[in-house]
Design a protein around this motif. Structure first.
Motif, PDB file in Angstrom:
ATOM      1  N   ILE A   9       0.837  -1.212   0.000  1.00  0.00           N
ATOM      2  CA  ILE A   9       0.000   0.000   0.000  1.00  0.00           C
ATOM      3  C   ILE A   9       0.869   1.258   0.000  1.00  0.00           C
ATOM      4  CG2 ILE A   9      -2.073  -1.077   0.996  1.00  0.00           C
ATOM      5  CD1 ILE A   9      -1.357   0.172   3.693  1.00  0.00           C
TER       6      ILE A   9
ATOM      7  N   LYS B  83       1.834   1.597  -3.580  1.00  0.00           N
ATOM      8  CA  LYS B  83       0.674   2.025  -4.368  1.00  0.00           C
ATOM      9  C   LYS B  83       0.460   3.539  -4.212  1.00  0.00           C
ATOM     10  CE  LYS B  83      -2.978   1.441  -6.844  1.00  0.00           C
ATOM     11  NZ  LYS B  83      -2.824   1.161  -8.269  1.00  0.00           N
ATOM     12  N   LEU B  84       0.531   4.016  -2.980  1.00  0.00           N
ATOM     13  CA  LEU B  84       0.328   5.438  -2.730  1.00  0.00           C
ATOM     14  C   LEU B  84       1.424   6.256  -3.424  1.00  0.00           C
ATOM     15  CD1 LEU B  84      -1.300   7.667  -1.358  1.00  0.00           C
ATOM     16  CD2 LEU B  84       0.059   7.320   0.705  1.00  0.00           C
TER      17      LEU B  84
ATOM     18  N   LEU C 102       0.721   6.511  -7.087  1.00  0.00           N
ATOM     19  CA  LEU C 102      -0.348   7.466  -7.404  1.00  0.00           C
ATOM     20  C   LEU C 102       0.141   8.907  -7.305  1.00  0.00           C
ATOM     21  CD1 LEU C 102      -3.339   5.751  -5.604  1.00  0.00           C
ATOM     22  CD2 LEU C 102      -3.212   6.282  -8.051  1.00  0.00           C
TER      23      LEU C 102
ATOM     24  N   VAL D  84      -4.679   4.351   4.729  1.00  0.00           N
ATOM     25  CA  VAL D  84      -4.044   4.440   3.409  1.00  0.00           C
ATOM     26  C   VAL D  84      -4.912   3.816   2.294  1.00  0.00           C
ATOM     27  CG1 VAL D  84      -1.993   3.886   2.048  1.00  0.00           C
ATOM     28  CG2 VAL D  84      -1.752   4.726   4.369  1.00  0.00           C
ATOM     29  N   PRO D  85      -5.473   2.622   2.516  1.00  0.00           N
ATOM     30  CA  PRO D  85      -6.352   2.108   1.454  1.00  0.00           C
ATOM     31  C   PRO D  85      -7.513   3.053   1.147  1.00  0.00           C
ATOM     32  CG  PRO D  85      -5.796   0.362   2.985  1.00  0.00           C
ATOM     33  CD  PRO D  85      -5.267   1.633   3.579  1.00  0.00           C
TER      34      PRO D  85
ATOM     35  N   ILE E 196      -6.041   5.812  -0.945  1.00  0.00           N
ATOM     36  CA  ILE E 196      -5.769   5.324  -2.304  1.00  0.00           C
ATOM     37  C   ILE E 196      -7.056   5.319  -3.116  1.00  0.00           C
ATOM     38  CG2 ILE E 196      -5.146   3.232  -3.613  1.00  0.00           C
ATOM     39  CD1 ILE E 196      -3.009   2.717  -1.410  1.00  0.00           C
ATOM     40  N   GLU E 197      -8.119   4.843  -2.497  1.00  0.00           N
ATOM     41  CA  GLU E 197      -9.410   4.782  -3.173  1.00  0.00           C
ATOM     42  C   GLU E 197      -9.853   6.184  -3.619  1.00  0.00           C
ATOM     43  OE1 GLU E 197     -13.650   3.294  -1.660  1.00  0.00           O
ATOM     44  OE2 GLU E 197     -11.983   1.929  -1.175  1.00  0.00           O
TER      45      GLU E 197
ATOM     46  N   GLU F 159      -7.753   7.459  -6.479  1.00  0.00           N
ATOM     47  CA  GLU F 159      -8.096   6.806  -7.741  1.00  0.00           C
ATOM     48  C   GLU F 159      -9.384   7.384  -8.321  1.00  0.00           C
ATOM     49  OE1 GLU F 159      -7.731   2.705  -6.537  1.00  0.00           O
ATOM     50  OE2 GLU F 159      -5.826   2.496  -7.629  1.00  0.00           O
TER      51      GLU F 159
END
Lengths: 264, 473, 332
Positions: free
Chosen positions: C228, C231-232, C235, C318-319, C322-323, C326
């Protein structure tokens, strides 16, 4: 292989306390340890010795107490130690330190390799290793994450911006290493007993035939003219996430800041 | 036991006593934190009806008197870092948190004692007395969070008990509120005292069932300035444990602590920490700490102990005598629980004690239990005092039902083994309500009956921390 | 005329942007130092003219350019020989170089031969009344700031990358002098050979060069959760960092370590996820422009240096972030 490893004794600074009034470090009760980044050069040296044979001499400049650091290195597996101790050495900057240690190393000739830690955690300059190499006219690899020996040459990986550079250096050479190179071992009881018995040589300015004009405070081109406490505290906003609402508030604040800083 | 429920009128009366801002009522979210301790399993938790944060003995006295009047249970609470459910209000009612009584009242350098309130974080005592070159030795491992009041209530132990003993040794006096609301003082700044029954020490380890402490007098001693640790690798548990008495008899040295880790414990921890010591062939590790006021003495002591270990088959003896290396060896021990939590969050942290000499036998029997129930049971703890944290860990593949079902069979069987070896079910975490069902395995009916009578004598209305240690109808 | 030199670091045959930051520093010093000019020193091979011109357009009055096929890649021994020769010939008053791996290798190797002082990793430069260079740098893990003077000449410092903005292109019409220099290099000057370069393929690039760094600490929970963090970072177009603790645990490699025993970084944005903020970490990142911290513990030290602090579990926050990012991206 004959390997020389210069090391430094530093204050244990992971729990450093600052005097808020004077902006200086509270030295009382602060333990002295081997510069943590020197443990990697020591470990690298021991592994090379295990592979190719030879001996390791650790060298340190400092007060009598710095003998502890040399003994700890010997307990880990080094063979001999030299302490450079003289009141003329006091107040050395990186030039004077490089000069003093290079003079001592000249006296320890011949050698195949000098290994240094990347930098010391107190001064944090990373200048003494390259300085010694330069004064001794040795090829140099800094920020080294891997060393191998191939017929009289050192193959070194340097960790630089964007990746690793592979260098081939003739020996004798000086290599400064980063933490990635090896996990340091712990001293064993056998090592401790060996270190305890060993007499550490003590060399003065005279012993290393150094020019007094290049030593200590007098031989140092740089001077600290002022010290002060950095202002680190920021008036940052803190949001506590307890539920859906505060979570959304936190996310909105982050997004807003990211937009403000033009990251998204 | 039947208790009355809390009405808004009673809450008003309580607000009169402690002030409105020291009452949490009707706020599920804020009260949730007071419904459990560090025992992870949800079924050991229970919500309070009201949480009070008194600031003085007088307020506590009034609260307890009111609770007696209305027949409402009162559960005293420290930092909530307990491991037996002791501070959980299983009958509801009032949770009485001492968090606001957190002052160090006096440091008496003449008598080497300190007077503190129960809500002082134990570590804070040492931070403050350090200035005077003094040291409070009666502290367990979770020094960063726990309160001294909770330490006294549980008679906490920890890793240094072999040299320094447990909390009780350092408690010289208590001011407390009895279960009927009287304020009394037990003990004092006296080194000797045989005046009547020793009520002071009856209070230490009473798990909040006999009184609520409001002031604690603790004994201090000169601070040790030199420390060293040995990390010793052994080929077998037996070799590791056999060395423990040898250190004390042949070596004539009492270490500060002798911590034991079995293979499951140190391997998981080392892997978690990425610690690359050559431990692969080892079956047990001992971490032996020495402290004193002179490094030369410590050095000769670790040499003696290290050589004894080598003579008795140790694979290797590592020496840590500075901040870097000491931190490195203790990290392995301190991260066992955390490393296993990553393997599976569901585990049952046990706290058994056996005579030191029986540890190898116990470990053999434990191995049989692991096979029989197909459960991983890492075992680590304080070898120097026979106190082991045996920790059955749930297989991540198993359902919770299967896990609890297995645990319900495994634990009594293990406790019976412990009892047969002359051991007991808790060394430092306490009984609380987590281990309540197993008390009869190690105590005779007569003993439990005497305890119940003591409880009744102190607390006729069964107000204080009901449902802990044993049930009384 | 007193010359203030910047060492215009070249990497892979191009002038690195960090040289433009040094121009900002040098222009500031030029203003304070009477009768001075800014010169850039560029060593390499076949460096495009536009890069050289750009140094002038961004403020250099002079450019010393040393070109030789043997100088294609940085090697400390010949580069130092070249620099020493230039210093002896043109006697600069001040030399500032970036505190990159190149600057921190070349400068100490050169300074001791010139028997002059060198101050490492400066975050502030100034000129005093007598016209001396005042060099300010953090020491003891960033706990102290020290101001240092150099008695000898030239006065040399390395300057922390990203500690100032690049000098802007002025009007596009600036004229500067480009001095092409040839220096004879013998085999003796080239003891070391560069055999290879292994590119770091980790996503987001190296932390020293990144404008955005997303760093993870113990609070990330476990190695697997680092995805994660990656992923961040992806992004946000940033690099991934880590605290000493997680590097020691092997959750992420050492090249990503931020802090005293790792790298000192100065990005525009630093996001600290589950990092408590031990002094040794703060020392490596507290001068970042903007700091966002997420940590479960409301008393975590990291909040003391943060512009925005979120008390939350990293694996929950964090998830969700991220959502949101996105969604925001897909709306653009």
């Amino acid at each position: 292989m004959r390997i020389i490893i210069p090391i430094k004794q530093v204050p244990e600074t992971s729990n450093v306390k600052m005097d808020p009034e004077t902006g200086t470090m509270v030295r009382e009760g602060v333990e002295s340890i081997i510069n943590p980044l020197d443990l990697y050069s020591i470990e690298t040296g021991i592994r090379l010795k295990e592979k190719y044979g030879g001996e390791i001499i650790v060298v340190s400049m400092g007060p009598k107490k710095a003998e502890e650091a040399l003994k700890e290195a010997i307990a880990m597996g080094c063979d001999d130690g030299v302490l450079l101790t003289d009141r003329f050495f006091a107040g050395s900057d990186t030039f004077a330190t490089s000069y003093t240690i290079s003079k001592a190393i000249e006296k320890l000739k011949p050698f195949d390799l000098i290994l240094c830690g990347e930098r010391a955690t107190d001064g944090d300059t990373a200048q003494v290793g390259p300085g010694i190499a330069s004064l001794l006219g040795l090829p140099l690899s800094t920020f080294t994450s891997k060393v191998e020996v191939e017929d009289g040459h050192i193959i070194a990986n340097r960790l630089i911006e964007g990746g690793y550079e592979v260098l081939n250096l003739p020996m004798p050479a000086l290599v400064t290493v980063v933490k990635e190179i090896a996990d340091p071992r712990l001293p064993t009881l056998t090592g401790k007993l060996k270190a305890k018995k060993l007499e550490i040589k003590q060399w003065t300015a005279k012993d290393i035939e150094a020019n007094p004009e290049s030593l200590g405070l007098k031989g140092s081109p740089t001077r600290v003219v002022k010290t002060f406490s950095p202002k680190v505290t920021r008036e940052g906003k803190v949001i506590e996430v307890k539920d859906e609402n505060s979570l959304n508030q936190a996310l909105d604040e982050i997004l807003e800041l990211l937009k403000e800083k033009a990251v998204i | 036991m039947k208790y009355n429920s809390i009405t808004p009128q009673i809450v008003d009366e309580l607000k009169q006593i402690v002030g409105e801002r020291n009452v949490i009522y009707d706020d599920i979210e804020a009260m949730e934190a007071y419904s459990h301790d560090e025992v992870a399993e949800k079924h050991y938790a229970h919500m309070p009806d009201v949480v009070l944060k008194p600031t003085s003995a007088e307020q506590i006295s009034k609260i307890v008197k009111l609770a007696n009047k209305y027949k409402i249970p009162v559960t005293p609470r420290g930092a909530g870092s307990g491991l037996s459910g002791g501070a959980v209000p299983i009958c509801g009612g009032i949770v009485l948190s001492v968090e606001k009584m957190n002052k160090i009242l006096e440091i008496d350098t003449q008598n080497l004692m300190a007077v503190v309130e129960p809500g002082v974080v134990t570590n804070e005592i040492n931070n403050v007395v350090k200035e005077y070159g003094l040291y409070y030795a009666g502290y367990p491992m979770s020094v960063e969070t726990c309160y001294v009041g909770g330490n006294v209530a549980e008679n906490a132990g920890g890793g240094k008990a072999i040299k320094y003993g447990v909390t009780a040794r350092y408690i010289m006096g208590l001011e407390m509120v009895t279960p009927e609301g009287d304020i009394i003082t037990l003990g004092g700044k006296r080194v000797k005292d045989v005046t009547g029954y020793n009520l002071l020490h009856l209070m230490v380890g009473s798990e909040g069932t006999l009184g609520i402490f409001t002031k604690i007098i603790v004994k201090l001693q000169p601070m040790p300035v030199a420390t060293a640790d040995l990390l010793v690798l052994f080929n077998s548990v037996k070799e590791a444990i056999d060395i423990v008495p040898i250190i004390m008899t042949n070596g004539k040295i009492i270490p500060t602590s002798i911590e034991f880790m079995d293979e499951l414990s140190f391997k998981t921890s080392c892997e978690y920490l990425n610690e690359k010591l050559p431990y692969q062939s080892a079956k047990a590790m001992l971490l032996i700490e020495l402290d004193g006021d002179n490094m030369d003495i410590i050095e000769s002591q670790y040499e003696t102990i290290g050589e004894l270990c080598m003579q008795n088959g140790a694979i290797e003896v590592y020496v840590a005598d500075n901040a870097t290396t000491i931190e490195r060896v203790w990290r392995i021990r301190r991260n066992v629980a955390e490393a296993w939590k990553l393997v599976s969050p569901h585990q049952s942290l046990e706290d058994i004690v056996v005579p030191i000499s029986e540890i190898p036998t116990f470990m053999d029997r434990l191995a049989e239990l692991q096979t029989k129930y197909n459960v991983s049971i890492p075992c680590y703890g304080h070898a120097g005092d026979g106190n082991l944290h045996v920790t059955p860990v749930k297989d991540p593949e198993w359902s919770l039902d299967k896990w609890y079902d297995t645990l319900n069979k495994l634990l009594p069987e293990m406790y019976k083994i412990v009892a047969n070896l002359g051991g007991t079910i808790s060394g430092e975490h306490g009984i609380g309500h987590k281990r309540k069902p197993y008390m009869p395995l190690v105590l005779k009916d007569t003993e439990i009956e005497l305890m119940k009578r003591i409880k009744k004598a102190f607390d006729p209305n069964m107000i204080l921390n009901p449902g802990k240690l044993f049930d009384i109808d | 005329m007193k010359e203030i030199w910047i060492y215009a670091e070249a990497r892979g045959g191009r002038v690195n942007e960090v040289a433009h930051e040094l121009l900002t520093r040098a222009l500031d010093l030029k203003e304070k130092l009477d009768n001075s000019i800014v010169s850039a020193v560029l060593i390499g091979h076949d460096i495009p003219d536009e890069d050289k011109q750009e140094l002038i357009q961004r403020g250099a009055d002079k450019l010393y350019y040393v070109d030789d096929p043997k100088l294609k890649d940085f090697l400390v021994e010949p580069y130092s020989k070249v620099l020493i020769q230039l210093v002896k010939e043109y006697t600069p008053e001040i030399i500032i170089a970036p505190a990159t791996t190149q600057g921190r290798t070349l400068m100490p190797y050169t300074a001791v031969r010139l028997r002059t002082g060198l101050t490492a990793d400066c975050t502030g430069l100034d000129i005093d009344e007598e016209g001396n260079l005042l060099q300010t740098r953090p020491a003891i893990g960033g706990n102290i700031m020290a101001t240092i003077k150099t008695a000898t000449r030239p006065q040399m410092s390395t300057v922390r990358p990203h500690s100032t903005r690049p000098a802007p292109i002025m009007d596009g019409q600036r004229q500067g002098e480009i001095i092409n220099i040839k220096i004879q290099l013998t085999q003796e000057d080239l003891p070391t050979a560069r055999l290879d370069f292994i590119k770091d393929e980790t996503q987001g690039g190296t932390i020293q060069d990144a404008d955005v760094i997303v760093s993870g600490g113990r609070g990330v929970g476990k190695a697997d959760n680092f995805k994660i963090v990656y992923k961040l970072a992806e992004l946000l177009g940033g690099a991934v960092g880590g605290s000493r603790d997680v590097v020691d645990r092997g959750w992420i490699g050492y090249p990503h370590q931020v802090g005293l025993s790792g790298k000192t970084v100065n990005p525009k944005l630093y996001i600290a996820l589950g990092i408590s903020g031990a002094i040794q970490h703060l020392a490596g990142m507290q001068t970042s422009d903007t700091i966002i911290a997420v940590n479960k513990d409301p008393d975590a030290q990291i909040f003391r240096v943060s512009d925005l602090g979120i008390v939350a579990d990293v694996t929950e926050l964090v998830p969700a972030l991220i959502e949101k990012l996105e969604v925001a991206k897909s709306e653009v």
